[in-house]
Design an enzyme around this catalytic site. Structure first.
Site, short mmCIF file in Angstrom:
data_model
loop_
_atom_site.label_atom_id
_atom_site.label_comp_id
_atom_site.label_asym_id
_atom_site.label_seq_id
_atom_site.Cartn_x
_atom_site.Cartn_y
_atom_site.Cartn_z
N GLY A 14 0.82 -1.21 0.00
CA GLY A 14 0.00 0.00 0.00
C GLY A 14 0.85 1.26 0.00
O GLY A 14 2.09 1.20 -0.03
N ARG A 38 -0.25 -10.56 -0.37
CA ARG A 38 -0.92 -11.46 -1.32
C ARG A 38 -0.04 -11.70 -2.53
O ARG A 38 -0.03 -12.75 -3.12
CB ARG A 38 -2.27 -10.86 -1.76
CG ARG A 38 -3.34 -10.90 -0.67
CD ARG A 38 -4.71 -10.57 -1.26
NE ARG A 38 -5.77 -10.71 -0.28
CZ ARG A 38 -6.24 -9.73 0.46
NH1 ARG A 38 -5.72 -8.52 0.36
NH2 ARG A 38 -7.21 -9.94 1.31
N LEU A 74 -2.57 -2.17 7.12
CA LEU A 74 -3.73 -2.73 6.44
C LEU A 74 -4.84 -1.68 6.33
O LEU A 74 -5.09 -0.93 7.27
CB LEU A 74 -4.26 -3.94 7.21
CG LEU A 74 -3.37 -5.18 7.20
CD1 LEU A 74 -3.93 -6.22 8.18
CD2 LEU A 74 -3.27 -5.78 5.81
N GLY A 75 -5.50 -1.64 5.20
CA GLY A 75 -6.60 -0.70 5.02
C GLY A 75 -7.12 -0.76 3.61
O GLY A 75 -6.37 -1.06 2.67
N TYR A 125 -16.89 4.62 8.23
CA TYR A 125 -15.43 4.50 8.19
C TYR A 125 -14.81 4.87 9.53
O TYR A 125 -13.99 4.12 10.09
CB TYR A 125 -14.89 5.40 7.08
CG TYR A 125 -13.38 5.39 6.94
CD1 TYR A 125 -12.75 4.44 6.14
CD2 TYR A 125 -12.59 6.34 7.59
CE1 TYR A 125 -11.36 4.42 6.00
CE2 TYR A 125 -11.21 6.33 7.46
CZ TYR A 125 -10.60 5.37 6.65
OH TYR A 125 -9.23 5.36 6.53
N LYS A 129 -12.87 2.35 12.38
CA LYS A 129 -11.53 2.67 12.87
C LYS A 129 -11.53 2.87 14.39
O LYS A 129 -10.61 2.43 15.09
CB LYS A 129 -11.01 3.94 12.19
CG LYS A 129 -10.71 3.78 10.71
CD LYS A 129 -9.58 2.83 10.45
CE LYS A 129 -9.14 2.85 8.99
NZ LYS A 129 -8.04 1.89 8.71
N LEU A 152 -4.06 10.91 3.11
CA LEU A 152 -2.70 10.59 2.69
C LEU A 152 -2.44 11.08 1.27
O LEU A 152 -3.28 10.93 0.39
CB LEU A 152 -2.49 9.07 2.73
CG LEU A 152 -2.52 8.41 4.11
CD1 LEU A 152 -2.55 6.90 3.97
CD2 LEU A 152 -1.32 8.85 4.95
N ARG A 160 -8.01 7.62 -7.44
CA ARG A 160 -9.14 7.84 -6.55
C ARG A 160 -9.59 9.29 -6.70
O ARG A 160 -8.93 10.20 -6.21
CB ARG A 160 -8.77 7.55 -5.09
CG ARG A 160 -8.39 6.09 -4.82
CD ARG A 160 -8.09 5.86 -3.35
NE ARG A 160 -7.71 4.50 -3.06
CZ ARG A 160 -7.39 4.05 -1.84
NH1 ARG A 160 -7.39 4.89 -0.81
NH2 ARG A 160 -7.06 2.79 -1.66
#
Length: 217
Positions: A14, A38, A74-75, A125, A129, A152, A160
Site C-alpha cells: 500500500g 498477497r 492494512l486498510g 469509516y 476505525k 494521505l 481515486r
C-alpha cells in the site's frame, strides 16, 4: 552493542507500506524485514526482505508476527472492498487478529488508523476505525502505537477521484485536517518504533509532521 531487530509489515504494497518497506530495508537497526502480502511483485529485491504469501483467509500468516516490531498498514475503501462487510474484515477483523498475535509474541504493534476515528461516530469509516482502536487498547500488548493520519498524499497504483479532489482543496482545511505525505507517516512509524516510552500512545497528523527524519539530521 545493541542487538539488531526484526520487523514485520502488513499492507506492505500500500501507499504507506511501500514507503515503510524502503525505509526499514535501509535501516541498519534491522537485520530482517518480513512483508506479509498477497503478491510481492511491487516490492524490491533485498537480502533482508522475507516475503510471506497469504490470502488472509487462514491463520497461516500469523506466525510471521513473531518479531520485535509489527507495522500494520492494512486498510482499504468500501468501494475497493465491495461492501461494508468486506471493508470491516480488512480494517477491523484482520487488524485485531494481527494485534492478538503481536500480543502473544510480545511485539510492539504500530498501526495506522484515521483522523476522526471514533467508535460512536455516525460515519461508518470512522466508526470502524474507532472500534478497532478500542479493541487494541484493551489488549495486553507490550507497546501500542496508533497513528491517525489525515488524508494521505502520494503516488497510488489506482486513481481515486475523491482523494484527488480533496488534495486539491486541502489548503482550505484547518491545519490538523490537511493532507500528510505517506512518506511522512512511514518516517513517524519508524521513529516511534525505537523511541516511544509510553506503553500506549496515539499520534495525530500534526504530531507525525513534527517527527524528524533522522536520516536527514
Amino acid at each position: 552493542m545493541e542487538t539488531k531487530k526484526t520487523a514485520t509489515v502488513l499492507g506492505a504494497t500500500g501507499l504507506v507500506g511501500r514507503a515503510l518497506i524502503d525505509r526499514l530495508l535501509h535501516d541498519e537497526r534491522y537485520w530482517r524485514v518480513t512483508a506479509v502480502v498477497r503478491s510481492g511483485t511491487s516490492l524490491p529485491s533485498h537480502h533482508k526482505l522475507h516475503l510471506v504469501y497469504t490470502q488472509f483467509d487462514k491463520n497461516d500468516w500469523l506466525p510471521a508476527l513473531q518479531t520485535d516490531h509489527v507495522y500494520c498498514c492494512l486498510g482499504t475503501t468500501k468501494k475497493k472492498a465491495g461492501s461494508k462487510q468486506a471493508f470491516r474484515w480488512v480494517d477491523y477483523t484482520l487488524v485485531v487478529e494481527a494485534a492478538m498475535a503481536a500480543a502473544h509474541y510480545q511485539a510492539h504493534f504500530l498501526v495506522i488508523s484515521a483522523l476522526g476515528a471514533d467508535p460512536s461516530s455516525s460515519v461508518f469509516y470512522n466508526r470502524v476505525k474507532g472500534e478497532m482502536e478500542q479493541a487494541l487498547l484493551q489488549m495486553p500488548l507490550p507497546k501500542l502505537s496508533i497513528f491517525r493520519p489525515s488524508l494521505l498524499s502520494g503516488k497510488r497504483k489506482e486513481f481515486r477521484l475523491g482523494e484527488r479532489l480533496a488534495l486539491w482543496f486541502a489548503w482550505m482545511l484547518p491545519e490538523a485536517w490537511r493532507s500528510i505525505p505517506a512518506e511522512k507517516v512511514a518516517i513517524a512509524m519508524e521513529y516511534v518504533a525505537f523511541n516511544q516510552a509510553a506503553k500506549q500512545q496515539i499520534y495525530s497528523s500534526k504530531a507525525m509532521q513534527a517527527i524528524p527524519d533522522l536520516r536527514k539530521t
